[in-house]
Motif scaffolding. Structure first.
Motif, PDB file in Angstrom:
ATOM      1  N   ARG A  75       0.809   4.294 -12.917  1.00 23.06           N
ATOM      2  CA  ARG A  75      -0.074   4.795 -11.854  1.00 23.06           C
ATOM      3  C   ARG A  75      -1.432   4.124 -11.909  1.00 23.06           C
ATOM      4  O   ARG A  75      -1.985   3.678 -10.895  1.00 23.06           O
ATOM      5  N   GLU A  76      -1.968   4.047 -13.109  1.00 23.53           N
ATOM      6  CA  GLU A  76      -3.297   3.464 -13.279  1.00 23.53           C
ATOM      7  C   GLU A  76      -3.282   1.970 -12.964  1.00 23.53           C
ATOM      8  O   GLU A  76      -4.181   1.456 -12.278  1.00 23.53           O
ATOM      9  N   GLY A  79      -2.585   1.439  -9.199  1.00 13.27           N
ATOM     10  CA  GLY A  79      -3.751   1.910  -8.456  1.00 13.27           C
ATOM     11  C   GLY A  79      -4.915   0.938  -8.538  1.00 13.27           C
ATOM     12  O   GLY A  79      -5.600   0.673  -7.542  1.00 13.27           O
ATOM     13  N   GLN A  80      -5.135   0.382  -9.716  1.00 16.06           N
ATOM     14  CA  GLN A  80      -6.229  -0.566  -9.887  1.00 16.06           C
ATOM     15  C   GLN A  80      -5.935  -1.867  -9.145  1.00 16.06           C
ATOM     16  O   GLN A  80      -6.830  -2.458  -8.521  1.00 16.06           O
ATOM     17  N   LEU A  82      -4.258  -2.191  -6.453  1.00 14.51           N
ATOM     18  CA  LEU A  82      -4.413  -1.955  -5.015  1.00 14.51           C
ATOM     19  C   LEU A  82      -5.880  -1.930  -4.597  1.00 14.51           C
ATOM     20  O   LEU A  82      -6.180  -1.965  -3.403  1.00 14.51           O
ATOM     21  N   CYS A  83      -6.773  -1.873  -5.567  1.00 17.05           N
ATOM     22  CA  CYS A  83      -8.206  -1.888  -5.269  1.00 17.05           C
ATOM     23  C   CYS A  83      -8.778  -3.298  -5.232  1.00 17.05           C
ATOM     24  O   CYS A  83     -10.005  -3.474  -5.223  1.00 17.05           O
ATOM     25  N   LEU A 109       4.690   5.952  -5.261  1.00 16.63           N
ATOM     26  CA  LEU A 109       3.490   5.194  -4.897  1.00 16.63           C
ATOM     27  C   LEU A 109       3.751   4.324  -3.668  1.00 16.63           C
ATOM     28  O   LEU A 109       2.889   4.199  -2.793  1.00 16.63           O
ATOM     29  N   HIS A 113       1.410   3.910  -0.214  1.00 16.68           N
ATOM     30  CA  HIS A 113       0.561   2.710  -0.188  1.00 16.68           C
ATOM     31  C   HIS A 113       1.285   1.582   0.540  1.00 16.68           C
ATOM     32  O   HIS A 113       2.237   1.013   0.012  1.00 16.68           O
TER      33      HIS A 113
END
Lengths: 429, 151
Positions: A75-76, A79-80, A82-83, A109, A113
């Protein structure tokens, strides 16, 4: 009695080699690193996107994240990724037959996304095959590969992609891994290691021509270059070293970009560290054996210094072992025959002091160069005193063990491994 | 540098472990500093009447140290210069570096059909099947780019 003084006769040359080789290489790396810093880093602004040649556009990129049992991290990591601060990109997470809930988490996810795509491998195939699948299914021709537990800096893509736009001969660009976990002594020492050893060596190698290996945890590839050289090899324990040599043998340029950061987890136990370093050492020996022929071909002349350094490093490890064993034997023998005259030959003296001072100076220099990317590194300098004692011994031992294992392993066997411990996490309970 | 990325859970370690680590590191630094003592002997002076004799060993030590350093600098400079010059030699390239269609090259290594490959590339979620030799033989899609589940 110093290490140099005790070894006489046939071992005197060997002992001098054991002492002078790391000393000389340290100063050579520092020289090359300073040249690189002055050419490429001095004056650059970390927080500002680099400029492109006039008329050029930023190429779209695909971020590939091979994941095997990354339920705790995915997840982390995703998520990172995708930033990412970049005009056009996609993130492709490749679930390499995970036995935990990695697949389910990725599907969840992907449902929320739109930039995230998920590729499930029906069975575990290894990192190289996961990258191959991701490359085949990616929509863009610039691939950024990171590990399943790595956190990509939002500006990393800018810094890596610019090389591909500026020069059509660039096949790969490797970034600058930074260590996240700093709880234990091992974690803190590795922070300094990645700066003063990994970062410094990459800078020096780039200054002097060719890089021994990209960092598999963060590297951008030109897809066409990768496919031209036959893609990642599934039988190599370190697919990053292998692809680097394949690309450079074919004439592609492989670069180091210190501004492209990724934050990674490293082992914080001796067992985990040993397993990791042994795999790296075995991978290095595999590449050495597979690419020995470059020494016979003039067209591969640019790889000769790397190959020679790798070869000499392996010899050095065995020479160190021989010198230590011989020294201990001599001491035991003289202690048995004439105890009043016996003196421990391996006790450090001024020669070791010079080696130690060089080591500490190298750490200070790397701290100066890397402090812009990793603030607070000065605090870790205090713990670096352990590096020569622990990491040299581990690296040397890993090399000694790796050679016979690789020879016994032969070729063709699929390379699969499980990542060692990821360090201590903060208990939030 | 994002501080939130850093993991420092030292407070979770047992106090005995922290104490041992701190003490051992301090001890190692002390030991390392004592190793520097032979280097400082280059600068030893004798007081009260032996200054003349003391200067000679100092000068001799400095001369020897400088002599060895010069050799060292020459070796370092020479090797660096040679490597820099070596890196400037023309590069041999195995054929053209321009690969017109990398996907065609990749597809030849995997016997998966083109339709499945195109659908896979357009899908958000897919499953890839390999044979025993590690070649991709099938790609099944689960969700396309519009987020629709595959039939």
């Amino acid at each position: 009695m110093s290490l140099l003084e005790f070894a006489r006769g046939p071992f005197s040359v060997l002992a001098e080699f054991v002492f002078y080789y790391p000393l000389f290489m340290s100063w050579l790396w520092m020289t090359g690193a300073v040249i690189f810093y002055l050419r490429n880093e001095r004056g650059s602004a970390l927080g500002v996107a680099p400029a492109l040649p006039d008329g050029a556009a930023w190429p779209p990129v695909s971020v590939l994240i091979p994941c095997f049992n990354e339920g705790d991290n995915v997840r982390e990591t995703v998520g990172q990724a995708l930033c990412l601060d970049y005009p056009e990109f996609e993130v492709i997470a490749i679930n390499d037959g995970s036995a935990d809930n990695t697949g389910e988490l990725l599907d969840e996810l992907a449902a929320v996304h739109p930039r995230l795509r998920v590729v499930h491998l029906a069975r575990n195939q290894g990192k190289a095959m996961a990258l191959q699948a991701g490359s085949l299914l990616a929509r863009h021709d610039i691939l950024i590969g990171i590990d399943g537990d790595a956190l990509l800096d939002p500006r990393a893509a800018w810094w890596m992609a610019r090389h591909f736009v500026a020069d059509a001969s660039v096949g790969a660009v490797t970034g600058n891994p930074r260590i996240r976990n700093r709880t234990t002594l091992l974690g803190r020492v590795q922070v300094g290691e990645f700066s003063s050893i990994v970062g410094m060596i990459k800078r020096a190698q780039r200054s002097f021509g060719r890089i021994f290996s990209v960092s598999g945890v963060i590297t951008a590839f030109r897809r066409g270059a990768v496919e031209q050289v036959g893609s990642w090899s599934p039988d190599m324990l370190t697919e990053d070293i292998d692809i680097t040599w394949k690309l450079q043998r074919a004439g592609w340029d492989v670069r180091f970009e210190p501004h492209a950061l990724v934050w990674i987890l490293m082992p914080e136990t001796l067992r985990g560290l040993w397993r990791q370093r042994l795999r790296w050492a075995m991978g290095g020996v595999q590449v050495l054996l597979r690419n020995l022929d470059v020494l016979m071909r003039w067209r591969h002349k640019h790889l000769w210094p790397l190959m020679l350094e790798l070869f000499v490093s392996v010899i050095w490890s065995y020479a160190l072992l021989l010198v230590v064993v011989a020294g201990l034997c001599q001491w035991l023998l003289s202690w048995w025959l004439a105890p009043e005259l016996a003196a421990m030959p391996l006790l450090p003296a001024w020669s070791t002091a010079i080696l130690g001072a060089t080591c500490l100076f190298q750490f200070a220099l790397s701290k100066w160069m890397d402090s812009r990317y990793d603030q607070g590194m000065g605090k870790n300098y205090y713990w670096m005193i352990w590096y020569p004692l622990v990491f040299w011994v581990i690296s040397c031992a890993a090399t000694i063990v790796a050679c016979p294992r690789v020879i016994a392993r032969g070729g063709g066997e699929r390379a699969r491994w499980v990542s060692p411990d990821r360090g201590i996490r903060i208990d939030e309970e | 540098m994002p501080a939130r990325f850093i993991i420092n859970a030292r407070h979770q370690l047992d106090w005995r472990q922290r104490l041992f680590t701190d003490a051992a590191t301090a001890g190692l630094w002390l030991f390392w500093l004592t190793l520097m003592q032979p280097l400082t002997s280059l600068l030893q002076f004798q007081v009260s009447g032996h200054f003349g004799l003391a200067v000679r060993p100092l000068a001799m030590n400095l001369f020897l140290f400088g002599h060895k350093s010069l050799h060292w600098l020459l070796a370092l400079g020479g090797t660096s210069g040679l490597l820099l010059a070596w890196s400037r030699l023309p590069v041999h390239q195995a054929g053209s570096l321009a690969v017109s269609c990398p996907l065609q090259v990749a597809s030849r290594r995997h016997p998966v059909c083109g339709d499945q490959l195109r659908q896979g590339r357009g899908a958000n979620v897919c499953v890839v099947h390999h044979d025993e030799q590690g070649r991709i033989i099938a790609i099944e899609t689960r969700r396309d780019a519009a987020g629709q589940r595959a039939a």
